[in-house]
Design an enzyme around this catalytic site. Structure first.
Site, mmCIF file in Angstrom:
data_model
loop_
_atom_site.group_PDB
_atom_site.id
_atom_site.type_symbol
_atom_site.label_atom_id
_atom_site.label_comp_id
_atom_site.label_asym_id
_atom_site.label_seq_id
_atom_site.Cartn_x
_atom_site.Cartn_y
_atom_site.Cartn_z
ATOM 1 N N TYR A 53 5.474 -12.354 4.670
ATOM 2 C CA TYR A 53 4.322 -11.788 3.959
ATOM 3 C C TYR A 53 4.026 -12.661 2.750
ATOM 4 C CZ TYR A 53 1.722 -8.108 1.354
ATOM 5 O OH TYR A 53 0.798 -7.377 0.643
ATOM 6 N N THR A 101 0.823 -1.210 0.000
ATOM 7 C CA THR A 101 0.000 0.000 0.000
ATOM 8 C C THR A 101 0.855 1.256 0.000
ATOM 9 O OG1 THR A 101 -1.612 -1.282 1.271
ATOM 10 C CG2 THR A 101 -1.993 1.083 1.125
ATOM 11 N N ILE A 156 -3.504 -6.783 9.065
ATOM 12 C CA ILE A 156 -2.695 -5.727 8.464
ATOM 13 C C ILE A 156 -3.553 -5.172 7.339
ATOM 14 C CG2 ILE A 156 -0.578 -5.186 7.200
ATOM 15 C CD1 ILE A 156 0.866 -7.224 8.922
ATOM 16 N N LYS A 160 1.932 -12.591 7.698
ATOM 17 C CA LYS A 160 0.818 -11.868 7.089
ATOM 18 C C LYS A 160 0.317 -12.732 5.944
ATOM 19 C CE LYS A 160 -0.589 -7.792 4.458
ATOM 20 N NZ LYS A 160 -0.162 -6.542 3.781
#
EC number: 4.3.3.7
Length: 288
Positions: A129, A42, A200, A158
């Site tokens: 991740y 992001t 998250i 994540k």
């Protein structure tokens, strides 16, 4: 490692540069969240230089000296990843978010040795991740937990795989002290109710307090209240991904008057249809 809602924050730009005035105003909206995740997907991490990191990370650290600050450092090169690890250490990050290497499509044993190598060269905690829709590779739960067993500073995952089969396996196999976060707002309620440790979140750029409230209701056993919050904002969760993240979330924050609607190429601002959809949903959800 934190539990709860961590915002994967945007990086605001103005005239091609990081807009620190807008960033300061935006960070003020994030006081209730449990952690800040900086320079992830992001945050347009691939488009942020080392020199910009040297200013951006300390800026956020100074604004939130006591809030957990997790910095994205993953690339598809172990050498470049380690450069970013050392940069994050220097700039006082609390933990690292390390995406699975993209484009290379490593095997499970390659992923194991990649993360093990990183863990052996830093004392910071590491969040693996997993986002196969972007990277082209899925790290298996068995690989994650072998790493957790063998590397004391690999402490969280994540999981942005939307497969409930994998999510259930991840939650079923996880060691008690290992934390698992969802990277998908649109299944956050189900994930948290199933025993996940947090989210998250992209949506918490827009609705930080509401995401925190949903989490608090779940952990306190008020499932019906949490469900109501989740489904109130479910249209927003979906709309934030009708174009590639972070295109819609930046458009939403622009509509809210918080940032310029500017991205770095190859990302490009949302089309008119997306803007109209977001305006409609933001009004229906009483966000604007």
């Amino acid at each position: 490692m934190f539990s709860g809602i961590g915002t994967a924050i945007i990086t605001p730009f103005k005239n091609g540069e990081i807009d620190y005035h807008a960033l300061k105003n935006f960070l003020e909206t994030q006081r209730m969240v449990d952690a800040i995740i900086l320079l992830g997907t992001t945050g347009e991490a691939p488009n942020i230089s080392i020199e910009e990191r040297d200013k951006l990370i300390p800026f956020v650290r100074e604004y939130f000296p006591d809030k957990p600050l997790i910095v994205g450092v993953g690339t598809n090169s172990s050498h470049h990843t380690m450069e970013l690890v050392k940069n994050a250490e220097k700039n006082k990050a609390d933990a690292l978010l390390v995406v699975t290497p993209y484009y290379n499509k490593p095997t499970q044993i390659g992923l194991y040795h990649y993360y093990k190598y990183i863990s052996e060269h830093t004392d910071l905690e590491i969040i693996i991740y997993n986002v196969p829709g972007r990277t082209g590779v899925n790290i298996a739960p068995e690989t994650v937990y072998k790493l957790a067993s063998d590397c004391k500073n690999i402490t969280a995952l994540k999981e942005a795989n939307s497969s409930f089969d994998q999510i259930n396996k991840v939650l079923h196999l996880k060691p008690e002290t290992f934390k698992v976060f969802s990277g998908n707002d649109d299944i956050s309620f189900q994930f948290l109710a199933s025993g996940g440790n947090g989210v998250i979140s992209v949506a918490s750029n827009v609705i930080p307090n509401q995401m925190v409230e949903m989490y608090k209701n779940i952990i306190s056993g008020n499932i019906s209240n949490a469900r109501k919050i989740f489904y109130t904002y479910y249209p927003l969760f979906k709309a934030l991904f009708i174009e590639t993240n972070p295109i819609p979330v930046k458009q939403a924050l622009n509509i809210m008057g918080l940032i310029e609607n500017e991205l770095r190429l190859p990302l490009y601002p949302a089309n008119k249809e997306t803007k109209n959809i977001l305006e409609k949903i933001l009004k229906e959800c009483k966000i604007i």
